[in-house]
Design a protein around this motif. Structure first.
Motif, PDB file in Angstrom:
ATOM      1  N   PRO A   1      14.604  -5.432   6.618  1.00  0.00           N
ATOM      2  CA  PRO A   1      14.561  -6.423   7.695  1.00  0.00           C
ATOM      3  C   PRO A   1      13.708  -5.912   8.844  1.00  0.00           C
ATOM      4  CG  PRO A   1      16.801  -6.132   6.899  1.00  0.00           C
ATOM      5  CD  PRO A   1      15.981  -5.038   6.276  1.00  0.00           C
ATOM      6  N   ALA A   2      12.848  -6.759   9.365  1.00  0.00           N
ATOM      7  CA  ALA A   2      11.949  -6.358  10.445  1.00  0.00           C
ATOM      8  C   ALA A   2      12.739  -6.122  11.724  1.00  0.00           C
ATOM      9  CB  ALA A   2      10.889  -7.428  10.667  1.00  0.00           C
ATOM     10  N   PRO A   3      12.557  -4.994  12.392  1.00  0.00           N
ATOM     11  CA  PRO A   3      13.316  -4.712  13.617  1.00  0.00           C
ATOM     12  C   PRO A   3      12.962  -5.634  14.769  1.00  0.00           C
ATOM     13  CG  PRO A   3      11.626  -3.049  13.250  1.00  0.00           C
ATOM     14  CD  PRO A   3      11.662  -3.886  12.020  1.00  0.00           C
ATOM     15  N   ASP A   4      11.748  -6.225  14.727  1.00  0.00           N
ATOM     16  CA  ASP A   4      11.294  -7.065  15.840  1.00  0.00           C
ATOM     17  C   ASP A   4      11.414  -8.556  15.558  1.00  0.00           C
ATOM     18  OD1 ASP A   4       9.407  -6.926  13.834  1.00  0.00           O
ATOM     19  OD2 ASP A   4       7.695  -7.130  15.195  1.00  0.00           O
ATOM     20  N   ASP A   5      11.926  -8.910  14.367  1.00  0.00           N
ATOM     21  CA  ASP A   5      11.999 -10.330  14.002  1.00  0.00           C
ATOM     22  C   ASP A   5      13.151 -10.536  13.031  1.00  0.00           C
ATOM     23  OD1 ASP A   5      11.692 -12.939  13.210  1.00  0.00           O
ATOM     24  OD2 ASP A   5       9.596 -12.738  12.582  1.00  0.00           O
ATOM     25  N   PRO A   6      14.263 -11.109  13.486  1.00  0.00           N
ATOM     26  CA  PRO A   6      15.436 -11.288  12.615  1.00  0.00           C
ATOM     27  C   PRO A   6      15.196 -12.277  11.486  1.00  0.00           C
ATOM     28  CG  PRO A   6      15.765 -12.409  14.709  1.00  0.00           C
ATOM     29  CD  PRO A   6      14.516 -11.599  14.858  1.00  0.00           C
ATOM     30  N   GLN A   7      14.100 -13.034  11.562  1.00  0.00           N
ATOM     31  CA  GLN A   7      13.795 -14.001  10.514  1.00  0.00           C
ATOM     32  C   GLN A   7      12.744 -13.475   9.521  1.00  0.00           C
ATOM     33  OE1 GLN A   7      14.857 -15.873  13.657  1.00  0.00           O
ATOM     34  NE2 GLN A   7      16.574 -15.729  12.239  1.00  0.00           N
ATOM     35  N   ARG A   8      12.460 -12.160   9.564  1.00  0.00           N
ATOM     36  CA  ARG A   8      11.460 -11.619   8.646  1.00  0.00           C
ATOM     37  C   ARG A   8      12.001 -10.410   7.894  1.00  0.00           C
ATOM     38  NH1 ARG A   8       7.491  -9.019  11.717  1.00  0.00           N
ATOM     39  NH2 ARG A   8       7.644  -6.993  10.660  1.00  0.00           N
ATOM     40  N   VAL A   9      11.713 -10.347   6.596  1.00  0.00           N
ATOM     41  CA  VAL A   9      12.049  -9.185   5.776  1.00  0.00           C
ATOM     42  C   VAL A   9      10.766  -8.711   5.111  1.00  0.00           C
ATOM     43  CG1 VAL A   9      13.403  -8.298   3.842  1.00  0.00           C
ATOM     44  CG2 VAL A   9      14.406  -9.985   5.387  1.00  0.00           C
ATOM     45  N   ASP A  10      10.477  -7.416   5.242  1.00  0.00           N
ATOM     46  CA  ASP A  10       9.274  -6.833   4.664  1.00  0.00           C
ATOM     47  C   ASP A  10       9.617  -6.145   3.340  1.00  0.00           C
ATOM     48  OD1 ASP A  10       7.724  -7.603   6.884  1.00  0.00           O
ATOM     49  OD2 ASP A  10       8.345  -5.804   7.984  1.00  0.00           O
ATOM     50  N   TYR A  11       8.784  -6.369   2.343  1.00  0.00           N
ATOM     51  CA  TYR A  11       9.005  -5.831   1.004  1.00  0.00           C
ATOM     52  C   TYR A  11       7.849  -4.914   0.615  1.00  0.00           C
ATOM     53  CZ  TYR A  11      12.568  -9.466   0.336  1.00  0.00           C
ATOM     54  OH  TYR A  11      13.675 -10.272   0.459  1.00  0.00           O
ATOM     55  N   LYS A  12       8.183  -3.811  -0.040  1.00  0.00           N
ATOM     56  CA  LYS A  12       7.191  -2.921  -0.629  1.00  0.00           C
ATOM     57  C   LYS A  12       7.567  -2.702  -2.091  1.00  0.00           C
ATOM     58  CE  LYS A  12       5.731  -0.447   3.520  1.00  0.00           C
ATOM     59  NZ  LYS A  12       5.551   0.889   4.171  1.00  0.00           N
ATOM     60  N   ILE A  13       6.654  -3.075  -2.967  1.00  0.00           N
ATOM     61  CA  ILE A  13       6.895  -2.947  -4.402  1.00  0.00           C
ATOM     62  C   ILE A  13       6.661  -1.495  -4.815  1.00  0.00           C
ATOM     63  CG2 ILE A  13       6.158  -3.724  -6.693  1.00  0.00           C
ATOM     64  CD1 ILE A  13       5.183  -6.318  -5.294  1.00  0.00           C
ATOM     65  N   ASN A  14       7.532  -0.982  -5.659  1.00  0.00           N
ATOM     66  CA  ASN A  14       7.363   0.372  -6.165  1.00  0.00           C
ATOM     67  C   ASN A  14       6.018   0.475  -6.876  1.00  0.00           C
ATOM     68  OD1 ASN A  14       7.547   2.814  -7.726  1.00  0.00           O
ATOM     69  ND2 ASN A  14       9.775   2.692  -7.586  1.00  0.00           N
ATOM     70  N   GLU A  15       5.195   1.434  -6.472  1.00  0.00           N
ATOM     71  CA  GLU A  15       3.852   1.555  -7.046  1.00  0.00           C
ATOM     72  C   GLU A  15       3.874   1.866  -8.542  1.00  0.00           C
ATOM     73  OE1 GLU A  15       3.105   6.253  -5.818  1.00  0.00           O
ATOM     74  OE2 GLU A  15       1.763   4.692  -5.099  1.00  0.00           O
ATOM     75  N   LYS A  16       5.016   2.331  -9.050  1.00  0.00           N
ATOM     76  CA  LYS A  16       5.134   2.634 -10.471  1.00  0.00           C
ATOM     77  C   LYS A  16       5.602   1.440 -11.297  1.00  0.00           C
ATOM     78  CE  LYS A  16       6.218   7.535  -9.678  1.00  0.00           C
ATOM     79  NZ  LYS A  16       7.233   8.610  -9.915  1.00  0.00           N
ATOM     80  N   ALA A  17       5.975   0.358 -10.631  1.00  0.00           N
ATOM     81  CA  ALA A  17       6.507  -0.807 -11.346  1.00  0.00           C
ATOM     82  C   ALA A  17       5.380  -1.525 -12.081  1.00  0.00           C
ATOM     83  CB  ALA A  17       7.197  -1.745 -10.364  1.00  0.00           C
ATOM     84  N   LYS A  18       5.512  -1.595 -13.398  1.00  0.00           N
ATOM     85  CA  LYS A  18       4.506  -2.251 -14.224  1.00  0.00           C
ATOM     86  C   LYS A  18       5.173  -3.149 -15.260  1.00  0.00           C
ATOM     87  CE  LYS A  18       0.912   1.343 -14.134  1.00  0.00           C
ATOM     88  NZ  LYS A  18       0.087   2.249 -14.986  1.00  0.00           N
ATOM     89  N   PHE A  19       4.431  -4.169 -15.657  1.00  0.00           N
ATOM     90  CA  PHE A  19       4.854  -4.993 -16.781  1.00  0.00           C
ATOM     91  C   PHE A  19       4.576  -4.237 -18.077  1.00  0.00           C
ATOM     92  CE2 PHE A  19       4.276  -8.218 -13.496  1.00  0.00           C
ATOM     93  CZ  PHE A  19       5.405  -9.019 -13.699  1.00  0.00           C
ATOM     94  N   SER A  20       5.200  -4.685 -19.139  1.00  0.00           N
ATOM     95  CA  SER A  20       5.038  -4.031 -20.431  1.00  0.00           C
ATOM     96  C   SER A  20       3.622  -4.148 -20.983  1.00  0.00           C
ATOM     97  CB  SER A  20       6.051  -4.588 -21.441  1.00  0.00           C
ATOM     98  OG  SER A  20       5.975  -5.999 -21.503  1.00  0.00           O
ATOM     99  N   ASP A  21       2.795  -5.022 -20.395  1.00  0.00           N
ATOM    100  CA  ASP A  21       1.380  -5.105 -20.788  1.00  0.00           C
ATOM    101  C   ASP A  21       0.501  -4.246 -19.896  1.00  0.00           C
ATOM    102  OD1 ASP A  21       1.411  -6.526 -18.435  1.00  0.00           O
ATOM    103  OD2 ASP A  21       0.530  -8.361 -19.265  1.00  0.00           O
ATOM    104  N   SER A  22       1.140  -3.343 -19.115  1.00  0.00           N
ATOM    105  CA  SER A  22       0.471  -2.368 -18.236  1.00  0.00           C
ATOM    106  C   SER A  22      -0.059  -2.962 -16.937  1.00  0.00           C
ATOM    107  CB  SER A  22      -0.675  -1.637 -18.968  1.00  0.00           C
ATOM    108  OG  SER A  22      -0.178  -0.957 -20.108  1.00  0.00           O
ATOM    109  N   GLN A  23       0.147  -4.247 -16.710  1.00  0.00           N
ATOM    110  CA  GLN A  23      -0.265  -4.838 -15.443  1.00  0.00           C
ATOM    111  C   GLN A  23       0.730  -4.460 -14.347  1.00  0.00           C
ATOM    112  OE1 GLN A  23      -3.113  -6.765 -14.746  1.00  0.00           O
ATOM    113  NE2 GLN A  23      -3.670  -5.941 -16.764  1.00  0.00           N
ATOM    114  N   PRO A  24       0.251  -4.135 -13.137  1.00  0.00           N
ATOM    115  CA  PRO A  24       1.184  -3.769 -12.064  1.00  0.00           C
ATOM    116  C   PRO A  24       1.956  -4.980 -11.550  1.00  0.00           C
ATOM    117  CG  PRO A  24      -1.046  -3.918 -11.213  1.00  0.00           C
ATOM    118  CD  PRO A  24      -1.160  -4.084 -12.700  1.00  0.00           C
ATOM    119  N   LEU A  25       3.162  -4.744 -11.119  1.00  0.00           N
ATOM    120  CA  LEU A  25       3.935  -5.785 -10.440  1.00  0.00           C
ATOM    121  C   LEU A  25       3.376  -5.918  -9.030  1.00  0.00           C
ATOM    122  CD1 LEU A  25       6.560  -7.478 -11.117  1.00  0.00           C
ATOM    123  CD2 LEU A  25       7.739  -5.874  -9.623  1.00  0.00           C
ATOM    124  N   VAL A  26       3.026  -7.134  -8.619  1.00  0.00           N
ATOM    125  CA  VAL A  26       2.405  -7.365  -7.310  1.00  0.00           C
ATOM    126  C   VAL A  26       3.072  -8.550  -6.624  1.00  0.00           C
ATOM    127  CG1 VAL A  26       0.188  -6.320  -7.903  1.00  0.00           C
ATOM    128  CG2 VAL A  26       0.591  -8.743  -8.428  1.00  0.00           C
TER     129      VAL A  26
END
Length: 565
Positions: free
Chosen positions: A122-147
């Motif tokens: 959750p953003a500290p400066d905005d109660p209506q915003r949540v920031d997401y960071k995808i794990n850089e190692k997360a990939k689909f089984s076809d080797s494409q990265p999760l984005v």
């Protein structure tokens, strides 16, 4: 459908930035940390039913080789748990470890952060915003990265159920999602006064491979994203058709559809069963057992048992465990009630357009008759309920007894005054064993008020649409994802829950009936099977299941629920 959350607040246009270099970050696995404590919990089972059919996968069925089988209580139709069909057929139980959610629902109802996939802050400066960071190692089984493209598709699909066939009402609290195509960072913006339930977003089986959907729609991914951003109707319709077709196992070979969880589907058998194998691109702890054969409702459980091809059973209501060999020393069996609730969802149109009409339908339903019908069929002790946020087993439920009793009261005069002489079309999935009994009980109890309930049995192949093909729809799910007009959850202060229960009863866009009847059997040689009475059931930690040569494990992870009936 459910009333859109905060409908008075103008929707924020989804922002889609031009392609930039993806932002990356490193994250540690939370499965060992967050999941280890709950894996030591004892197995809390549920209630009953099933049907008939077959043995193992393809040509292997003749050889009757021992296999690790897992039987489900519904047809296997789609791996998309965010679709209406996925909700109806409990697709979350298939997709729990194919497309795990941003948060993992544990057996005690807690939502555990899944940083193997993404970190939500959750953003500290905005109660209506949540920031997401995808794990850089997360990939689909076809080797494409999760984005973030994958999360953007999930959100946009939820906002257009007419085109995408979705049923994910909590997205009604979201005003927009900022996504730079190909990036592993994005932000979700909520409507005013919303955002506290962000952990319920992006649940298991709802974030799916956008690049695969684009390919199915005959588009480049960036073209698809542009269509979503501009909300081009023609383009959206094409994407919506592809989105629905891609994840239906009878429309697209599921072995060709990539996953990002610990399992992938390697084959679909001639009886509708799926073979799950380890996903080679999964970067965290490897599955404890592979392969697992997942069987749909209709499988011949007795033959599977006799051929040593069935290890875990989440059975349909009314299944005869003894006749199928699911008793004795080999299986731990439990029949009890879950925390999910069999519920009517009302269209808010036609004969149920007004609050008073929807409240009148609630008033003509005798929940005692409904629970008796289910108990007789299943052998479980389901509980009537008039609560929409809390399950009857919740520690705070007794403090809301006045609301529960008020919402559950039968008032024939109220029903007759607002609905007398009307016909209410009630849709239900006929493949669910207990639903016809529930509908019959509702029909009988409403006759006294002059309200005609017209049963509308639908199938997985032809499910229909709420508001068009039926006025009310019977389904089963937890409070997660329901009731998007409120911020209250089971973890909220009692005063907030009470207020939400009163407001939801006033809107009456859902009518809770009885707790879910469940029946489960687990081979005593299998350890780490920990039931989750929510939408994912046993499947929530499927990748932790292991087979041993001993009987019940000493840590109790295959112990039958001592409160079972």
């Amino acid at each position: 459908m459910e009333k859109s959350a905060a409908a008075h607040v103008p929707a924020r246009t989804t922002a889609l930035s031009r392609p930039k270099k993806p932002r990356r970050g490193a994250f540690s696995s939370t499965w060992r940390a967050a999941g280890a404590a709950v894996l030591a919990a004892s197995l809390g089972f549920g209630v009953a039913s099933c049907s008939t059919d077959h043995s193992a996968l393809g040509s292997r069925s003749q050889a009757a080789e021992p296999q690790f089988g897992y039987a489900l209580p519904r047809p296997i139709v789609t791996t998309n748990a965010g679709s209406a069909m996925g909700v109806a057929t409990d697709a979350g139980k298939i997709s729990a470890r194919l497309y795990p959610g941003a948060f993992l629902p544990g057996p005690n109802g807690a939502l555990l952060p899944n940083t193997d996939l993404v970190t939500a802050t959750p953003a500290p400066d905005d109660p209506q915003r949540v920031d997401y960071k995808i794990n850089e190692k997360a990939k689909f089984s076809d080797s494409q990265p999760l984005v973030c493209d994958d999360f953007l598709l999930a959100h946009m699909a939820a906002t257009r159920p007419d085109l995408f066939g979705t049923d994910n009402p909590l997205d009604g609290q979201v005003s927009g999602l900022d996504c730079t195509p190909g990036s592993q960072a994005f932000s979700v913006h909520f409507k005013r006064d919303f955002g506290k339930r962000f952990k319920e977003l992006f649940a298991a089986g709802t974030v799916l491979p956008a690049h695969t959907v684009a390919q199915q729609a005959g588009m480049e991914t960036i073209e698809m994203l542009n269509n979503l951003e501009t909300q081009d109707e023609e383009g959206m319709a094409r994407i919506g058709q592809a989105y629905q077709k891609t994840f239906r196992v009878d429309e697209t070979d599921p072995a060709t559809v990539p996953t990002y969880g610990p399992y992938k589907i390697s084959e679909r058998g001639d009886r509708g069963q799926l073979k799950l194998e380890a996903n080679p691109e999964w970067h965290a702890d490897k599955p404890g057992h592979t392969p697992i054969y997942v069987w749909p409702k209709g499988a011949d459980l007795k033959k599977l048992v006799d051929d040593k091809q069935l290890s875990v059973v989440d059975a349909p209501t009314g299944e005869d465990f003894e006749a199928n060999g699911l008793t004795g020393d080999r299986y731990a069996v439990d029949k009890s009630t879950g925390v999910r609730v069999d519920t009517l969802r009302l269209s808010g149109a036609g004969p149920l357009a007004s609050n008073s009409q929807r409240q009148a339908l609630n008033a003509c339903i005798d929940r005692a008759k409904v629970s008796d019908a289910v108990n007789t069929l299943s052998g479980a002790r389901v509980k009537p309920t008039g609560l929409r946020v809390l399950a009857p087993s919740h520690p705070l439920a007794d403090q809301l007894k006045d609301i529960d009793e008020k919402n559950s009261a039968v008032n024939v005069e109220q029903a007759r005054g607002a609905l007398g002489g009307d016909v209410i079309r009630l849709g239900y999935l006929k493949e669910s064993g207990r639903y016809p009994a529930i509908v019959d009980a509702i029909k009988e109890s409403c006759q006294a008020a002059g309200v005609t309930i017209e049963p509308v049995p639908v199938t997985a192949a032809d499910y229909g649409t709420l508001g068009a093909d039926y006025d009310a729809l019977l389904d089963t799910r937890s409070s997660f994802g329901r009731n998007s007009s409120t911020n209250a959850t089971t973890d909220s202060p009692l005063a907030d829950i009470r207020k939400a229960e009163e407001e939801l009863a006033g809107d009456a866009l859902t009518i809770p009936l009885v707790t879910e009847a469940r029946a489960i059997a687990v081979d005593r040689r299998v350890n780490n099977v920990v039931d989750n009475p929510g939408d994912l059931g046993l499947s929530w930690n499927m990748d932790r299941w292991v087979e041993g040569d001993q009987g019940d494990s000493s840590d109790g992870t295959t112990q039958v629920n001592p409160n079972a009936v």
